[in-house]
Write an enzyme that holds these catalytic residues in place. Structure first.
Site, PDB file in Angstrom:
ATOM      1  N   TYR A 158     -33.200 -41.464 -34.005  1.00  0.00           N
ATOM      2  CA  TYR A 158     -33.821 -42.656 -34.589  1.00  0.00           C
ATOM      3  C   TYR A 158     -34.656 -43.389 -33.547  1.00  0.00           C
ATOM      4  CZ  TYR A 158     -34.383 -47.288 -36.600  1.00  0.00           C
ATOM      5  OH  TYR A 158     -34.922 -48.468 -37.063  1.00  0.00           O
ATOM      6  N   SER A 202     -39.210 -50.497 -34.530  1.00  0.00           N
ATOM      7  CA  SER A 202     -37.890 -51.061 -34.244  1.00  0.00           C
ATOM      8  C   SER A 202     -37.849 -51.459 -32.777  1.00  0.00           C
ATOM      9  CB  SER A 202     -36.798 -50.022 -34.530  1.00  0.00           C
ATOM     10  OG  SER A 202     -35.540 -50.431 -34.021  1.00  0.00           O
TER      11      SER A 202
END
Length: 268
Positions: A155, A142
């Site tokens: 995350y 990401s």
């Protein structure tokens, strides 16, 4: 260019979003697919549609990858089908959103187990196949991997691990014929935000199909990582231009929950 025709590709998180987009594109390229996710019904529905559209063989494995021993069960099931894996796509993962203390420890531990633990274990158990077949692995990371992201702390940290881990393996295995790519998309139009919450999305969402296109182009070129989108690329570089403290404070301002029930737990 890496030729996927008649290659065996395992896709985790393969029933929706980026995983389903990978499955669709690789079925078009005539790959043999093994799709792994928790929901068997959705997997079988996708597999049937891909077989009908492209005439390729699609196997499905219903498995919760956050559970202990899942990676070895997947490997054993794949080998039990008589398959040797050419490419592994580690796409399964999720995010929790909100003040750190407001998200249950159970949820955050599951996030770590899936985003990091399962990815490392699957890479480890399938590496002998990948080296034998001169294939590779695509790890879906990401843009959150490049800086701290308050209110999505676990995350972002998990994706930073994925990026570092992938780049290390790229350097370690490239002379042994194994490609390793960390694909770093920004906000993407997938069911991801159904769990993380729409407030966790910042900026315009890309299509999963375009993320897959960029990822496969980078895999063809044997790159160690790729960031999807020019804007995301410059955002990823922000910690090089500014102090990490500045970037973290800016991220906190942008990501602060607007929902009263969440924001009240994290007053200014």
């Amino acid at each position: 260019m890496f030729d996927f025709a008649d290659k065996t590709v395992v896709v985790t998180g393969g029933s929706t979003g980026i995983g389903a987009a990978f499955a669709s594109e690789l079925a078009r390229r005539r790959a043999r697919l093994v799709l792994v996710a928790r929901g068997e019904e959705r997997l079988r529905s996708l597999a049937a549609s891909l077989t009908k559209a492209h005439g390729v063989k699609v196997e499905v494995l219903a498995e919760d990858l956050a559970k202990p021993g899942a990676a070895k069960r997947v490997r054993d099931a794949v080998h039990g089908l008589g398959l040797t894996v050419d490419v592994l796509i580690n796409n399964a993962g999720f995010a929790s959103y909100g003040p750190f203390e407001a998200v249950s420890l159970e949820t955050q531990r599951e996030e770590i187990d899936l985003n990091i633990g399962a990815l490392v274990e699957l890479t480890h158990v399938f590496l002998p196949d990948l080296e034998r077949r001169q294939g590779g692995v695509i790890q879906v990371a990401s843009t959150a991997a490049f800086q701290a992201v308050p209110f999505m702390a676990v995350y972002a940290a998990s994706k930073a691990f994925v990026l570092s881990f992938s780049e290390a393996l790229w350097a370690e295995y490239r002379e042994r014929g194994v490609r390793v790519l960390a694909l770093c998309p920004g906000a993407t139009d997938t069911p991801f935000f159904a769990r993380a919450g729409e407030e966790a999305a910042f900026g315009k969402k890309a299509s999963a199909e375009d993320v897959v296109r960029v990822g496969l182009e980078a895999f063809d070129a044997n790159r160690s990582h790729v960031v999807h989108g020019l804007g995301n690329y410059f955002t990823a570089l922000s910690s090089r231009w500014f102090t990490r403290e500045f970037v973290a404070r800016l991220s906190a301002r942008l990501m602060r929950p607007r929902t009263p029930s969440l924001a009240a737990q994290n007053p200014r």
